[in-house]
Design an enzyme around this catalytic site. Structure first.
Site, mmCIF file in Angstrom:
data_model
loop_
_atom_site.group_PDB
_atom_site.id
_atom_site.type_symbol
_atom_site.label_atom_id
_atom_site.label_comp_id
_atom_site.label_asym_id
_atom_site.label_seq_id
_atom_site.Cartn_x
_atom_site.Cartn_y
_atom_site.Cartn_z
ATOM 1 N N THR A 1 -0.956 0.596 -10.255
ATOM 2 C CA THR A 1 -2.261 0.069 -9.852
ATOM 3 C C THR A 1 -3.039 1.062 -8.994
ATOM 4 O O THR A 1 -4.198 0.844 -8.683
ATOM 5 C CB THR A 1 -2.100 -1.289 -9.138
ATOM 6 O OG1 THR A 1 -3.366 -1.966 -9.120
ATOM 7 C CG2 THR A 1 -1.579 -1.101 -7.720
ATOM 8 N N GLU B 1 -12.218 0.608 -10.013
ATOM 9 C CA GLU B 1 -11.833 -0.350 -11.068
ATOM 10 C C GLU B 1 -12.701 -0.295 -12.322
ATOM 11 O O GLU B 1 -12.197 -0.372 -13.444
ATOM 12 C CB GLU B 1 -11.797 -1.786 -10.515
ATOM 13 C CG GLU B 1 -10.642 -2.040 -9.555
ATOM 14 C CD GLU B 1 -10.870 -1.438 -8.175
ATOM 15 O OE1 GLU B 1 -12.047 -1.159 -7.830
ATOM 16 O OE2 GLU B 1 -9.890 -1.233 -7.430
ATOM 17 N N ARG C 1 0.718 3.748 -3.238
ATOM 18 C CA ARG C 1 0.088 5.050 -2.992
ATOM 19 C C ARG C 1 1.130 6.142 -2.795
ATOM 20 O O ARG C 1 1.076 7.182 -3.446
ATOM 21 C CB ARG C 1 -0.809 4.992 -1.751
ATOM 22 C CG ARG C 1 -1.961 4.008 -1.894
ATOM 23 C CD ARG C 1 -2.975 4.173 -0.778
ATOM 24 N NE ARG C 1 -3.758 2.956 -0.602
ATOM 25 C CZ ARG C 1 -5.014 2.932 -0.156
ATOM 26 N NH1 ARG C 1 -5.623 4.051 0.188
ATOM 27 N NH2 ARG C 1 -5.648 1.786 -0.016
ATOM 28 N N ASP D 1 -5.498 -10.054 -7.793
ATOM 29 C CA ASP D 1 -5.714 -9.181 -8.956
ATOM 30 C C ASP D 1 -4.471 -8.625 -9.640
ATOM 31 O O ASP D 1 -4.184 -8.922 -10.806
ATOM 32 C CB ASP D 1 -6.660 -8.028 -8.588
ATOM 33 C CG ASP D 1 -6.288 -7.320 -7.267
ATOM 34 O OD1 ASP D 1 -5.222 -7.634 -6.693
ATOM 35 O OD2 ASP D 1 -7.058 -6.454 -6.820
ATOM 36 N N GLU E 1 0.831 -1.211 0.000
ATOM 37 C CA GLU E 1 0.000 0.000 0.000
ATOM 38 C C GLU E 1 0.864 1.259 0.000
ATOM 39 O O GLU E 1 0.558 2.242 -0.663
ATOM 40 C CB GLU E 1 -0.930 0.017 1.225
ATOM 41 C CG GLU E 1 -1.954 -1.109 1.266
ATOM 42 C CD GLU E 1 -3.120 -0.890 0.306
ATOM 43 O OE1 GLU E 1 -3.134 0.143 -0.397
ATOM 44 O OE2 GLU E 1 -4.003 -1.769 0.251
#
Ligand code: NAG
Ligand code: NAG
Length: 645
Positions: A635, A548, A283, A411, A279
Site C-alpha cells: 500500500t 492514490e 514504509r 481503505d 506506518e
C-alpha cells in the site's frame, strides 16, 4: 534444459539406437536374403525406405542437438547427467532447478505439488545474472564490492523482473519444482532510466525533491522545504527508505547507492521512540523488502528482519489484534493515548510485508502473527462485507459505532484482502470471498451518483450502518486501481466498470479545482436542484501530495491499455509542478481552491517520493515495467513478489 525435453530425447535416442542395432544385426545374419528382398523392391519402394531412414536419422540429430544445446544457466555436470540419464529426474542437483519459462509452465500444467509448508518463490532468477548472484549469496563476507558491481550492472543495463530468491529457498526447489501460479507474461524489467520526455520530467522532479532532502534533511523522516529543515516522526529516515526502490526503478545509481550506504551504516532501530506499527511496516519494512527483491542486496534483508523482530511486540495483545504503537527500544506495545482501539485498516495492512519477510528469512513467526489477525477479522460480523474503522485489541471485536468508509482507516483493509490473495497464488479462498462480498457491499450500500453529471462516488456509512454521508476522501481513489487489479486476476468484469466510473470522478476532483489539484476530502450532491456535482469544505481543501489517484491511473492504464489515463496523469503532474514545487523541494498546500493563495504547509511527505513520483514514472512508461501477475505492490507502492502459495 527443461524437464519436458529430457524424456522426450531419451525416446528418440533409444529408438534410434535400437533401429540401427536391429538393421546391423539383420544384415550380418541374413545378408543374402536381404539383398534378394531388396532387389525385388520397386524403385518407388526403395526410395520410400531411403526417405524413412533419412527422416529417422535427421530426427535423431535435431533432437539431440536441441536438447544438448548448452544453456548459460545449466551447469556442465547437469548437461552430462541429463545426456546420459545417470540420475532420475526427481533427483537433479541444484543447478537443474533453474528452470526457464518452459519448465515452469510445464510444472504448472502437470500440477506438480508445491513443497507443503515450505515457502517457495514463484519466480526464478534470470539465467544470465544468476550465477554471480548465487556466489554473492554464498559468500556474504565478500559481498559489498560485488553487490555494488552487480547492482550497478543491473541498473545500467537490463535486469530480470525476477525478485531475488535466497539460496536456501532455491535449494529446496530442487527437490520438487514449485507449482508456479504466475509467470505467464514473463518479461524483463528495464531499469535503465527514463524512455520519454514525460518520464524524464518525473525524474527531474524526483531529483529536485531529493536534492532538498539530501541538503537539509538527510537521514530524517521528512523535508520541510521552505524552512529548509528536517522533520522526524519516527526517526527512521522515512523519505530515504521510501525512495530506495523508486531510485532503483528510475535508474538513479548515484543517489541509490548513497541511500543504500546510509541504510547500511546509519539506520538504527535502537531508539526510544513509539512508532506506529502500520506506518513503519508499510514504509520502512516495505521499502527494505522491495529494495532487497530488486537489488539482491542481502543487507536489506537483514535490516528488514531486525525491524520485524522488534515489531512483533505489537501483536502481544489478549486477542492477537495488534496495538497501534510499538516502542522500538523496549519493545512494548500500546494503543494511542486517546483511545483503547486500533484502526481496522492498520491491523489488516501489514500482512503482505510480514509474509514476505517470513519467506525470505525462512521464519514463519512473522507471517503467522499477521495472518492470524486476518483470520480473526474474517470471523467477525460485518455489514455486507464492510467493516467499521476501529477494532479493540483487548477483545478483538469491532467498535460497532465506528463509521464505515473506504477512506481513512478503512481503505486498505479491502486492498489487502485482494493483494494477499494474489500474493499467495490465489489459493486462500476466504480472502477472495471476503473481498468479493465487500465489493458487492460497496456497490449496493455505498455507491451513488450525482444528479447533475451522473458522477459515481462512494459514501460513508454512519450510525451503525444507518446513515449515508456523501463524503469521499481522496484516499478512496486507490479503489479503482485495486478493482482493476482484481479483474486482471479473474474477478468479475463489472468491477472494472465501477473502477472506470470512479476514477473519472477522482480525476474531476483534480480537474475541476482552479489549481488542478484535488482536495483531501470532497462532498457530493445527489439532489436534483444541485448546481454542482461536488463541493469542498474550507478545512478539507488541503493537498498532501497524495498518490492514490495517480496509482489508480497507472493500474487502469496498464490493465486497459487506454492512453487517456496517461494524459490525465500528465495534467495532474503539471499541476503538482505548478502549485507544489518550491525552491528546495515540493510542499503540501492548505488550499487547492485558490491559485493565488495555496498556503504552503512546508512539508514533503515521504510518500511523495515513495509513491506519487514512482506511480507517475510507471504511468508514463511506453510499455508496462512491472508484470502485475508476478509483482504485487504494497500500500506504500513497494513491489513484492507473488508466491505460488
Ligand atoms: C496463530 O493462531 C494459531 C491458532 O489460534 C495459534 O496456534 C498460533 O500460535 C498463532 N500464531 C502466532 C504466531 O501467534
Ligand atoms: C449513469 O452512470 C451509470 C454508470 O455508468 C449508467 O449505468 C447510467 O445509465 C447513467 N445514467 C444516466 C442517466 O446517464
Amino acid at each position: 534444459m527443461t524437464m519436458e525435453d529430457v524424456p522426450y530425447t531419451s525416446i528418440f535416442v533409444t529408438n534410434a539406437a535400437d533401429t540401427s542395432q536391429d538393421s546391423l544385426g539383420k544384415s550380418r545374419s541374413t545378408s543374402l536374403s536381404c539383398r534378394r528382398h531388396w532387389n525385388r523392391l520397386s524403385r518407388l519402394q526403395k526410395s520410400f525406405i531411403f526417405m524413412l531412414l533419412l527422416i529417422v536419422v535427421s530426427f535423431c540429430l535435431i533432437s539431440t542437438t536441441f536438447t544438448w544445446a548448452p544453456d548459460a544457466s545449466v551447469a556442465e555436470d547437469d548437461l552430462l547427467r541429463n545426456k546420459f540419464h545417470a540420475l532420475p529426474l526427481s533427483n537433479q542437483n541444484p543447478g537443474a532447478s533453474r528452470r526457464n519459462e518452459h519448465g515452469s509452465a510445464f510444472s504448472r500444467n502437470m500440477g506438480v505439488p508445491s513443497n507443503a509448508g515450505l515457502p517457495t518463490m514463484s519466480r526464478q532468477l534470470q539465467p544470465d545474472i544468476e550465477p554471480s548472484r548465487a556466489q554473492q549469496l554464498k559468500v556474504p563476507e565478500e559481498r559489498s564490492k560485488e553487490i555494488k558491481q552487480q547492482v550497478a550492472e543491473n541498473i545500467r543495463s537490463v535486469i530480470s523482473l525476477d525478485p531475488v530468491i535466497p539460496i536456501s529457498k532455491r535449494k529446496r526447489q530442487t527437490k520438487k519444482p514449485p507449482m508456479v501460479a504466475v509467470k505467464t507474461d514473463y518479461h524483463r524489467l528495464k531499469l535503465d532510466g527514463p524512455k520519454n520526455q514525460r518520464q524524464q520530467e518525473v525524474v527531474n522532479a524526483f531529483l529536485h525533491a531529493w536534492k532538498g532532502y539530501k541538503t537539509f534533511a538527510w537521514g530524517q523522516d521528512h523535508l520541510r522545504p521552505i524552512s529548509k529543515t528536517g522533520q522526524d516522526w519516527f526517526g527512521l529516515a522515512l523519505t530515504l527508505i521510501d525512495s530506495l526502490d523508486t531510485m532503483y526503478i528510475m535508474g538513479l545509481q548515484k543517489e541509490y547507492f548513497e541511500a543504500r550506504d546510509w541504510v547500511d551504516n546509519s539506520l538504527s532501530f535502537d531508539l526510544n521512540r513509539n512508532v506506529n506499527l502500520f506506518e513503519t511496516t508499510i514504509r520502512v519494512m516495505g521499502g527494505l523488502l522491495s529494495a532487497y527483491h530488486l537489488s539482491g542486496d542481502e543487507m536489506f534483508r537483514h535490516k528488514a528482519e531486525d525491524l520485524g523482530n522488534i515489531l512483533l511486540a505489537g501483536f502481544k495483545s489478549p486477542s492477537g489484534v495488534p496495538y497501534s504503537d510499538v516502542n522500538l527500544r523496549n519493545r512494548v506495545a500500546h494503543g494511542p493515548s486517546w483511545s483503547p482501539d486500533s484502526t481496522t485498516s492498520e491491523v489488516t495492512t501489514i500482512q503482505l510485508e510480514f509474509r514476505d519477510l517470513s519467506r525470505i528469512v525462512n521464519n514463519p513467526i512473522f507471517e503467522e502473527s499477521a495472518m492470524n489477525v486476518s483470520k480473526h477479522v474474517h470471523t467477525l460480523p460485518k455489514t455486507h462485507g464492510l467493516v467499521p474503522i476501529h477494532i479493540t485489541p483487548g477483545t478483538g471485536s469491532f467498535r460497532m459505532t465506528s463509521v464505515i468508509t473506504l477512506g481513512a482507516r478503512g481503505d486498505s483493509y479491502y486492498e489487502y484482502l485482494l493483494k494477499q490473495w494474489i500474493q499467495t497464488g490465489k489459493k486462500i479462498d476466504f480472502l477472495r470471498d471476503d473481498y468479493l462480498l465487500a465489493v458487492d457491499g460497496i456497490q449496493n450500500r455505498l455507491v451513488q451518483r450525482t444528479h447533475l453529471s451522473n458522477l459515481t462516488f462512494i459514501n460513508e456509512l454512519e450510525n451503525n450502518g444507518q446513515v449515508l454521508r456523501p463524503k469521499m476522501d481522496h484516499l478512496v481513489c486507490y479503489l479503482p486501481g485495486t478493482l482493476a487489479l482484481g479483474v486482471l486476476h479473474g474477478l468479475p468484469q463489472w468491477h472494472l466498470d465501477l473502477a472506470k466510473d470512479l476514477l473519472y470522478t477522482c480525476y474531476l476532483t483534480y480537474k475541476r479545482q482552479p489549481t488542478g489539484l484535488s482536495p483531501e476530502i470532497t462532498f457530493f450532491n445527489t439532489e436534483e436542484s444541485a448546481t454542482h456535482d461536488f463541493w469542498v469544505k474550507h478545512n478539507d481543501a488541503h493537498n498532501l501530495l497524495r498518490p492514490e489517484t495517480v496509482e489508480s491511473l497507472w493500474y487502469l492504464w496498464q490493465i486497459t491499455g487506454d492512453k487517456m489515463y496517461q494524459d490525465w496523469g500528465w495534467e495532474i503532474f503539471q499541476s503538482f509542478l505548478k502549485y507544489t514545487r518550491v525552491e528546495h523541494g515540493f510542499t503540501s498546500i492548505s488550499s487547492v481552491l485558490n491559485p493565488e493563495n495555496t498556503r504552503p504547509r512546508d512539508m514533503m511527505e515521504s510518500f511523495f517520493l515513495g509513491e506519487t513520483l514512482k506511480y507517475f514514472y510507471l504511468l508514463f512508461s511506453d510499455k508496462p515495467i512491472f508484470d502485475l501477475k508476478t509483482w504485487v505492490f504494497n500500500t506504500e507502492a513497494h513491489p513484492l513478489p507473488v508466491y505460488d502459495h
